[in-house]
Scaffold this motif. Structure first.
Motif, mmCIF file in Angstrom:
data_model
loop_
_atom_site.group_PDB
_atom_site.id
_atom_site.type_symbol
_atom_site.label_atom_id
_atom_site.label_comp_id
_atom_site.label_asym_id
_atom_site.label_seq_id
_atom_site.Cartn_x
_atom_site.Cartn_y
_atom_site.Cartn_z
ATOM 1 N N LYS B 3 -70.635 -8.885 -47.585
ATOM 2 C CA LYS B 3 -70.107 -7.531 -47.612
ATOM 3 C C LYS B 3 -71.128 -6.557 -48.225
ATOM 4 N N TYR B 6 -73.929 -5.994 -45.809
ATOM 5 C CA TYR B 6 -73.464 -5.128 -44.735
ATOM 6 C C TYR B 6 -73.432 -3.675 -45.194
ATOM 7 N N ARG B 89 -66.115 -3.228 -38.135
ATOM 8 C CA ARG B 89 -67.580 -3.037 -37.988
ATOM 9 C C ARG B 89 -67.891 -2.087 -36.835
ATOM 10 N N ASP B 92 -67.347 1.302 -38.026
ATOM 11 C CA ASP B 92 -68.430 1.799 -38.885
ATOM 12 C C ASP B 92 -69.604 2.320 -38.039
#
Lengths: 550, 292
Positions: B3, B6, B89, B92
């Motif tokens: 995390k 990322y 994701r 994002d």
């Protein structure tokens, strides 16, 4: 979901409609912005392709389809646009972009209009041109091309096109078409006056001498300009083949029109004596008069002022003070006062006639003071000539005159030859006739100490010239006639001696056949061999004993 | 760890993009601040104008980012065989392109908003800002780690487990539990509807940090015997519980607004993309090409 899609469609439609309403200015176009004022007439969707080539963007060809005035420059391969397009590889839009609003200035002066690098246009601003405002040249009345015909929308008040680089395209021809169209041959851009590049030497009439200082207007008169109140200077068709075209003939034609035969441009009074033909006057220059500078006679400087020349004394001083009646030519000529070559003076007037070499003599040889009028002695040669004989003849009894041996034809040869020698105390006979004078008349030292040739002898004796090989055997008793008793002037060996007559010893008998030297024997006498003649003892034994003894 | 990596990656993407955009903006500040009529005379015009080397390039990059936004929609609908990756994701990435794309497009426009393409630009801005708003609404709906929406039962279950933990592990009193409920603002959902309720949510989110600070001070003062780490743990669970309570209370309202958000977000996106294609087509038609 269905409800959602319906709402989406409704809202989509509302959004599009709303945005079109809000963006009312742009709803009808895909243009990136409004076109500049001059291109405003091209606004609109249907006009895009009038400037843009589909698939290629803005088209220069399409620009030039409208801007024929630029096309004309490109075709003529001159001007700012030609240089920018061909040399700098610029496109139209790189300088003249658009779509930046109505007020967008399509002509942009990067450093200000006043700082534009004018040489880029193909016409560099030099001199006074650099001080001008743009609109002093770029104004409608100076535009040489019919731009309106090429570009009807063009504003000539703002255009920088259409001017030519020739001077006459902007400037009036002050010379009224008299001269070459290329003004730069004479004028520079620094100033109209003076014509700094003009070289009068390149003209048909070269300026020399005083002409260099003459103001142009003196020769190039001002003429009225046709149709105006102004004037212009006349530069062509000026008569200059003859000086009188400009100058007044002070001689009133007396010497013809060829002034240069006497005068030059150095000045009116600068007369070239080598060129002036004085024979055109009443006084022909001869001899030394040719060498005299003009102002020697023309003392006033005014060559035209008549001079008295009927007599020499008009110019020359009579050094003879009138003694010879001022008929100078009777003695003198133009070849020189002293006239050293040939006199024409009649010397007989003086009582001394010149003969022979006296004729060619320089007067001052005799008139040594230079004053020909001062009397000089001339009765005797010695009054002028030196007696190189050191008075040998003068001192002689009764004296002697030079002319008895010499005359005016020359000192040598003398008049005294063999015949004259006969009158002397020693007439020449025999071998003496062939003997050079100097063999007898030798150089001796005079009393004064000078070397002088001896002509006067105190005694006439053989031994004065000849040696006595007999060592005085015969001269003891008769010194004067001793030689002559036996010898003659015709030759030494020719004897007039007769033994029976002239000697005490007569030759008789066998003696006659005896060789002389058998009796007159040679004896040694102080480094010399002497033939013994006397005294010889006449006794027999004088010889014969000796013979015996021998 | 994954995390963190990322997040670092996402942050570095934002950092790079924003630094690049700021650098271009700084470089072209003089040009961008010039009036439109003076720009063609500026030396940077040939580079920074929309059709210039940089301007055109920024436009291409920005347009690509805008196009890539639609991959999220495709993934969400499992179109184009896009079934991989977590939705979170994808979102994002969608948000990154949704922020950077408009920034680069803004630089591409050189602050000149003329013509029909201005509609696309303003639509793009609308999409971007509505996206930010949508992201907020999106967060008001409780979801699991993969981004899938939780059911009501799952919400209740999470609430129960947190309540149980507070009681059993940290012996939190009912008064405090009531206080947490009060901070959550869940009680306001009963008295309001529609947009007014949504504004209450926004107001609650704005007030919450202050309320929790006050709550933390009070909790620390009353329970001096409890270690600070334990207090922090209690506070963390209290925050989650408070937020969950609020989300559960406003869930119906969030669903309703989120539905209407889609209705607003999508049309702007369609308008943007359609006019963008028109713009690109016109640009290609008039000679502009790929510059890279």
């Amino acid at each position: 979901m269905l409800k959602g899609n319906r709402d989406t469609i409704i809202l989509f439609a509302a959004t599009v409609l709303g945005q079109f309403v809000l963006a009312s200015e742009c709803r009808t176009q895909i243009s990136p912005g409004k076109l500049a004022g001059p291109h405003a007439f091209l606004e609109g969707l249907t006009n895009c392709v009038k400037c843009h080539e589909l698939g290629h963007g803005p088209s220069e060809e399409k620009c030039l389809d409208c801007h024929l005035e630029i096309k004309l420059h490109l075709k003529a391969k001159r001007g700012l646009h030609y240089k920018a397009v061909t040399l700098d590889r610029e496109s139209c839009i790189s300088c003249h972009g658009d779509h930046a609003g109505r007020k967008f200035q399509m002509i942009h002066w990067a450093n200000g209009q006043e700082n534009f690098e004018h040489e880029k246009s193909g016409f560099t601003l030099n001199g006074k041109h650099g001080q001008l405002e743009c609109n002093e040249c770029h104004k409608p009345e100076l535009i040489q091309v019919d731009l309106k015909k090429l570009q009807p929308k063009i504003n000539l008040d703002k255009s920088f096109l259409g001017l030519k680089t020739s001077c006459r395209s902007c400037h009036k021809d002050e010379h009224q078409m008299q001269l070459d169209k290329n003004c730069r041959k004479c004028h520079s851009e620094k100033a109209w006056k003076p014509a700094s590049k003009f070289d009068h030497n390149q003209a048909n009439f070269q300026l020399t001498g005083k002409h260099l200082n003459v103001e142009c207007a003196k020769c190039h008169p001002s003429l009225p300009k046709p149709g105006t109140q102004g004037t212009f200077a006349k530069f062509t068709r000026i008569e200059f083949s003859s000086c009188v075209a400009c100058h007044k003939d002070e001689h009133q034609g007396k010497f013809g029109n060829d002034c240069r035969s006497c005068h030059n441009t150095g000045g009116w009074r600068e007369i070239n004596p080598n060129k002036f033909d004085h024979s055109k006057t009443d006084f022909l220059l001869l001899g030394k008069h040719k060498q005299v500078t003009c102002n020697k006679c023309h003392t006033s400087g005014n060559m035209l002022l008549p001079l008295q020349f009927d007599s020499c004394v008009a110019c020359h001083k009579d050094v003879h003070a009138g003694k010879f009646k001022q008929d100078c030519k009777s003695c003198h000529n133009e070849n020189g006062w002293k006239n050293r070559g040939q006199t024409i003076f009649d010397h007989t007037q003086t009582g001394f006639t010149l003969h022979g070499r006296h004729v060619g003599l320089d007067c001052v040889k005799c008139h040594k003071s230079g004053d020909m009028l001062k009397p000089i002695k001339s009765k005797q040669c010695s009054d002028c000539h030196q007696d190189i004989h050191e008075k040998q003849f003068v001192l002689r009894e009764g004296g002697s005159r030079c002319e008895s041996c010499h005359n005016e034809q020359g000192f040598i040869p003398t008049l005294f030859g063999v015949d004259e020698h006969k009158t002397s105390r020693f007439p020449l006979t025999g071998s003496h006739l062939a003997t050079p004078c100097v063999a007898c008349h030798k150089m001796v030292t005079a009393k004064s100490g000078a070397q002088v040739r001896q002509f006067i002898f105190s005694q006439i004796l053989c031994k004065a010239c000849h040696q006595d090989p007999h060592l005085g055997q015969f001269s003891r008793n008769n010194p004067v006639k001793a030689c002559e008793n036996c010898h003659k002037s015709s030759g030494w060996s020719i004897l007039q001696f007769i033994h029976d007559r002239d000697s005490r010893f007569k030759l008789e008998g066998a003696h006659r056949n005896v060789a002389c030297e058998r009796c007159h024997i040679a004896v040694n006498v102080t480094n010399a061999i002497l033939t013994l003649y006397k005294p010889i003892n006449p006794a027999c034994e004088t010889c014969h004993l000796q013979k015996k003894l021998r | 760890m994954k995390k963190v990596l990322y997040r670092t990656f996402i942050l570095s993407l934002y950092g790079t993009g924003i630094v690049f955009a700021l650098a271009v903006a700084r470089f072209g500040w003089h040009y961008y601040s010039l009036p439109t009529v003076e720009r063609p005379h500026d030396t940077l015009h040939q580079i920074l104008k929309p059709g210039g080397l940089w301007g055109h390039g920024l436009g291409i990059i920005g347009s690509c980012m805008i196009l890539l936004l639609f991959l999220y929609s495709a993934r969400k609908r499992e179109l184009l065989c896009l079934r991989f990756g977590r939705m979170r994701r994808w979102l994002d990435v969608h948000i990154f392109f949704g922020i950077m794309g408009p920034i680069l497009i803004t630089l591409h426009t050189a602050m000149k908003f003329n013509g029909i393409v201005a509609i696309s630009y303003f639509s793009m801005l609308a999409v971007m800002f509505s996206g930010i708003f949508g992201r907020y609404i999106y967060k008001q709906i409780p979801r699991d780690k993969s981004g899938m929406e939780l059911t009501l039962e799952q919400i209740k279950s999470q609430d129960r487990s947190m309540t149980q933990m507070l009681f059993e592990k940290f012996h939190v009193s009912d008064a405090i539990q009531s206080q947490i409920h009060q901070i959550s603002g869940a009680h306001l959902a009963d008295s309001s509807r529609g947009l007014s309720a949504f504004f209450l949510v926004i107001l609650n989110d704005m007030k919450r940090p202050f309320l929790f600070r006050k709550f933390r001070r009070a909790l620390s003062a009353q329970n001096t015997h409890i270690p600070a780490a334990e207090i922090a743990h209690i506070l963390h669970i209290a925050k989650q519980k408070s937020l969950l309570l609020r989300k559960r209370a406003f869930l119906n309202i969030a669903h309703e607004i989120f539905h209407y958000w889609h209705v607003i977000h999508k049309p702007f996106a369609y308008v943007m993309i359609i006019i963008m294609f028109v713009h690109i087509s016109v640009a290609v038609l008039f000679g502009y090409r790929w510059v890279f």
